[in-house]
Design an enzyme around this catalytic site. Structure first.
Site, PDB file in Angstrom:
ATOM      1  N   GLY A 190       3.425 -14.641   5.364  1.00 22.77           N
ATOM      2  CA  GLY A 190       2.816 -13.726   6.083  1.00 22.77           C
ATOM      3  C   GLY A 190       3.470 -12.775   6.991  1.00 22.77           C
ATOM      4  O   GLY A 190       2.960 -12.480   7.985  1.00 22.77           O
ATOM      5  N   SER A 191       4.839 -12.826   6.956  1.00 25.74           N
ATOM      6  CA  SER A 191       5.428 -12.146   7.937  1.00 25.74           C
ATOM      7  C   SER A 191       5.322 -10.611   8.110  1.00 25.74           C
ATOM      8  O   SER A 191       5.339  -9.863   8.940  1.00 25.74           O
ATOM      9  CB  SER A 191       7.055 -12.363   8.139  1.00 25.74           C
ATOM     10  N   ASN A 192       4.924 -10.033   6.688  1.00 29.64           N
ATOM     11  CA  ASN A 192       4.574  -8.789   6.638  1.00 29.64           C
ATOM     12  C   ASN A 192       3.232  -8.415   7.224  1.00 29.64           C
ATOM     13  O   ASN A 192       3.122  -7.582   8.047  1.00 29.64           O
ATOM     14  CB  ASN A 192       4.726  -8.428   5.202  1.00 29.64           C
ATOM     15  N   LYS A 201      -0.296 -13.372  -7.269  1.00 27.11           N
ATOM     16  CA  LYS A 201      -1.224 -13.254  -8.361  1.00 27.11           C
ATOM     17  C   LYS A 201      -1.309 -11.803  -8.761  1.00 27.11           C
ATOM     18  O   LYS A 201      -1.010 -10.892  -8.122  1.00 27.11           O
ATOM     19  CB  LYS A 201      -2.431 -13.669  -7.886  1.00 27.11           C
ATOM     20  N   ILE A 212      -3.297  -8.506  -9.742  1.00 22.70           N
ATOM     21  CA  ILE A 212      -4.611  -8.027  -9.479  1.00 22.70           C
ATOM     22  C   ILE A 212      -5.328  -7.583 -10.826  1.00 22.70           C
ATOM     23  O   ILE A 212      -4.720  -6.989 -11.693  1.00 22.70           O
ATOM     24  CB  ILE A 212      -4.406  -6.817  -8.431  1.00 22.70           C
ATOM     25  N   ASN A 269       1.373  -1.886  -2.622  1.00 25.47           N
ATOM     26  CA  ASN A 269       2.420  -3.222  -2.637  1.00 25.47           C
ATOM     27  C   ASN A 269       3.734  -3.135  -2.173  1.00 25.47           C
ATOM     28  O   ASN A 269       4.296  -1.979  -2.163  1.00 25.47           O
ATOM     29  CB  ASN A 269       2.645  -3.615  -4.431  1.00 25.47           C
ATOM     30  N   HIS A 300       7.509  -4.228  -2.220  1.00 21.41           N
ATOM     31  CA  HIS A 300       8.463  -5.155  -3.236  1.00 21.41           C
ATOM     32  C   HIS A 300       9.969  -5.224  -2.628  1.00 21.41           C
ATOM     33  O   HIS A 300      10.430  -4.077  -2.191  1.00 21.41           O
ATOM     34  CB  HIS A 300       8.676  -4.506  -4.596  1.00 21.41           C
ATOM     35  N   GLU A 323      11.501  -4.386   5.406  1.00 16.26           N
ATOM     36  CA  GLU A 323      10.334  -4.275   5.029  1.00 16.26           C
ATOM     37  C   GLU A 323       9.111  -4.310   6.291  1.00 16.26           C
ATOM     38  O   GLU A 323       8.257  -3.485   6.192  1.00 16.26           O
ATOM     39  CB  GLU A 323      10.117  -5.648   4.171  1.00 16.26           C
TER      40      GLU A 323
END
Ligand code: GRF
Length: 203
Positions: A12-14, A88, A90, A104, A106, A176
């Site tokens: 969860g750093s983003n 996962k 979507i 998203n 990446h 990111e």
């Protein structure tokens, strides 16, 4: 005010970068969605009192299905879904319900080093093995194929001198944390346009 939902699966750093960098006057993180009940991203969300949802394509106790999530997001008036380390795939019906409203991040320069199985350290390992001299981060729209939607923004970094995939991961993660909040803020300002089959970001 743009209300967003952030999908996570782990550290969860983003998510944290979004929480810390997005101006509250423009963006509100209204929901965090996870496929894992226990992870750092969930701990962080609970600490910040962000509503948490667990989602699964299969029926599971304490999890909701994607159709229920669609209804909930409509009720919450979610304007953008951000996949930030969500592992996962979507489901198609969810992609249809939020067309051009799912993005998203990446950790490589798409269209290289993307697709099924290309997540986490596997991406950086593949980049390292290829002997590529640059890598980076990509934010793209999500469509029904893994890592395939239109590219919104990218940042590249030099990795000529790296000694391991982990070192690449560390360098990419830093960019990111700037790129994702940057794109979400632009989205909130209506400054992301799809024009002539390309995505443009206005100043
Ligand atoms: C990030 O590298 C992201 O690009 C990828 O998975 C990682 C998630 O990291 N999709 P975090 O959970 O945000 O720390």
């Amino acid at each position: 005010m743009l209300k967003i939902a952030v999908f996570v699966s782990g550290r969860g750093s983003n998510l944290k970068a979004l929480y810390e960098k997005l101006p509250q006057s423009k963006v509100q993180i209204s929901a965090v969605v996870s496929d894992k009940k226990e992870c750092q991203a969930i701990d962080f969300s609970r600490e910040k009192k962000i509503p948490v949802y667990f989602v699964s394509s299969n029926l599971k106790e304490d999890y909701i299905g994607y159709n229920e999530l669609i209804e909930e997001f409509k009720r919450l008036d979610i304007g953008l879904v951000v996949l930030a380390g969500f592992i996962k795939k979507i489901p198609d019906e969810f992609v249809d319900a939020f067309e051009k409203k799912i993005i998203n991040i990446h950790p490589a320069l798409l269209p290289s080093f993307g697709g099924k199985g290309m997540y986490g350290i596997y991406v950086h390992q593949a980049v390292y093995n290829s002997s590529a001299k640059v890598t980076g981060a990509t934010v793209h729209f999500v469509d029904k194929i893994y890592d395939n939607g239109k590219i919104i923004a990218q940042r590249a970094i030099d990795i000529e001198d790296v000694k391991s995939p982990e070192e690449i991961a560390e360098r990419v993660l830093k960019i990111e944390h700037d790129l994702l909040p940057f794109v979400v803020e632009k989205f909130a300002e209506n400054k992301i346009l799809i024009d002539n089959n390309r995505v443009r970001i206005l100043e």
